[in-house]
Scaffold this motif. Structure first.
Motif, short mmCIF file in Angstrom:
data_model
loop_
_atom_site.label_atom_id
_atom_site.label_comp_id
_atom_site.label_asym_id
_atom_site.label_seq_id
_atom_site.Cartn_x
_atom_site.Cartn_y
_atom_site.Cartn_z
N ALA A 153 5.35 -27.13 18.66
CA ALA A 153 6.78 -27.13 18.32
C ALA A 153 7.06 -27.25 16.82
O ALA A 153 8.10 -26.79 16.36
CB ALA A 153 7.48 -28.27 19.06
N THR A 154 6.15 -27.85 16.09
CA THR A 154 6.44 -28.07 14.67
C THR A 154 6.27 -26.79 13.87
O THR A 154 5.34 -26.02 14.08
CB THR A 154 5.56 -29.20 14.08
N LYS A 155 7.20 -26.56 12.95
CA LYS A 155 7.15 -25.36 12.12
C LYS A 155 6.09 -25.47 11.03
O LYS A 155 5.75 -24.49 10.39
CB LYS A 155 8.53 -25.07 11.53
N GLU A 156 5.53 -26.66 10.87
CA GLU A 156 4.50 -26.86 9.85
C GLU A 156 3.09 -26.53 10.35
O GLU A 156 2.14 -26.59 9.59
CB GLU A 156 4.52 -28.31 9.34
N LEU A 157 2.97 -26.18 11.63
CA LEU A 157 1.69 -25.79 12.20
C LEU A 157 1.82 -24.46 12.93
O LEU A 157 2.84 -24.18 13.55
CB LEU A 157 1.19 -26.84 13.21
N VAL A 158 0.76 -23.68 12.85
CA VAL A 158 0.63 -22.46 13.63
C VAL A 158 -0.55 -22.68 14.56
O VAL A 158 -1.68 -22.88 14.10
CB VAL A 158 0.39 -21.23 12.73
N VAL A 159 -0.29 -22.69 15.86
CA VAL A 159 -1.34 -22.87 16.86
C VAL A 159 -1.71 -21.49 17.39
O VAL A 159 -0.83 -20.75 17.85
CB VAL A 159 -0.88 -23.79 18.00
N GLU A 160 -2.98 -21.16 17.30
CA GLU A 160 -3.46 -19.86 17.77
C GLU A 160 -3.07 -19.64 19.22
O GLU A 160 -3.31 -20.50 20.07
CB GLU A 160 -4.98 -19.79 17.63
N SER A 161 -2.46 -18.49 19.50
CA SER A 161 -2.07 -18.10 20.86
C SER A 161 -1.30 -19.23 21.56
O SER A 161 -1.64 -19.63 22.67
CB SER A 161 -3.29 -17.69 21.67
N ALA A 163 6.84 -25.06 6.49
CA ALA A 163 6.98 -23.81 7.24
C ALA A 163 6.47 -22.64 6.41
O ALA A 163 5.94 -21.67 6.95
CB ALA A 163 8.42 -23.60 7.65
N GLU A 164 6.59 -22.74 5.10
CA GLU A 164 6.11 -21.68 4.20
C GLU A 164 4.61 -21.76 3.97
O GLU A 164 3.96 -20.76 3.69
CB GLU A 164 6.84 -21.75 2.85
N GLN A 165 4.05 -22.93 4.04
CA GLN A 165 2.61 -23.18 3.86
C GLN A 165 2.12 -24.05 5.03
O GLN A 165 1.81 -25.23 4.85
CB GLN A 165 2.33 -23.89 2.54
N PRO A 166 2.04 -23.46 6.23
CA PRO A 166 1.67 -24.26 7.41
C PRO A 166 0.16 -24.46 7.53
O PRO A 166 -0.63 -23.79 6.88
CB PRO A 166 2.20 -23.41 8.56
N GLY A 167 -0.18 -25.36 8.42
CA GLY A 167 -1.57 -25.54 8.81
C GLY A 167 -1.85 -24.68 10.04
O GLY A 167 -0.96 -24.47 10.87
N TYR A 168 -3.06 -24.18 10.13
CA TYR A 168 -3.45 -23.32 11.25
C TYR A 168 -4.43 -24.06 12.15
O TYR A 168 -5.44 -24.60 11.67
CB TYR A 168 -4.11 -22.04 10.72
N VAL A 169 -4.13 -24.10 13.45
CA VAL A 169 -4.98 -24.77 14.43
C VAL A 169 -5.54 -23.71 15.36
O VAL A 169 -4.80 -23.10 16.14
CB VAL A 169 -4.19 -25.83 15.23
N SER A 170 -6.84 -23.47 15.27
CA SER A 170 -7.48 -22.48 16.14
C SER A 170 -7.64 -23.05 17.55
O SER A 170 -7.59 -24.28 17.75
CB SER A 170 -8.85 -22.09 15.60
#
Length: 132
Positions: free
Chosen positions: A71-79, A33-40
């Motif tokens: 839903a996962t806190k380890e990923l940030v999905v754009e918009s 959650a502190e170092q997530p992956g970003y999915v554009s």
């Protein structure tokens, strides 16, 4: 945050290449959650296309995959909210293309009056307006 390319995500979900899948899995499991992956959105559209066309993943399975990514806190999905809305349209119609659904919902989120297209199917099933 670390950006994730389509091929890393596909190797992780498909587990089809021993070496690359192992590396992709190790990376995905190292995200926090502190170092997530970003999915554009672009990577997400490509993932849906590749998993559907090359691996036969159906719409319900695709929904589950994308929902789990959001839903996962380890990923940030754009918009993510816009992606969820596009996903609902995609799953509800057997003919809707995910990219078209996301384009239309992104326009809506940007407060566009409507999105125009020359694609009759996108106009019928993704909520766009046909340009005549």
């Amino acid at each position: 945050m670390i950006g994730l390319d389509t091929n890393v995500l596909v190797r992780y979900f498909a587990q089809d290449d021993v070496t690359q899948s192992r590396k992709a899995t190790a990376l995905m499991e190292s995200l926090t959650a502190e170092q997530p992956g970003y999915v554009s959105q672009v990577a997400l559209v490509e993932v849906v296309w590749v998993l559907g066309r090359c691996y036969g993943v159906d719409r319900e399975q695709m929904k589950d995959i994308i929902d789990s990514m959001i839903a996962t806190k380890e990923l940030v999905v754009e918009s993510a909210d816009t992606v969820r809305k596009a996903l609902r349209v995609f799953v509800a119609s057997a003919k809707a293309d995910f990219a078209d659904c996301l384009i239309e919902r992104s326009g809506h989120a940007a407060e566009c009056e409507y999105t125009v297209t020359f694609d009759g199917t996108a106009a019928r099933v993704a909520g766009m307006r046909l340009l005549k």
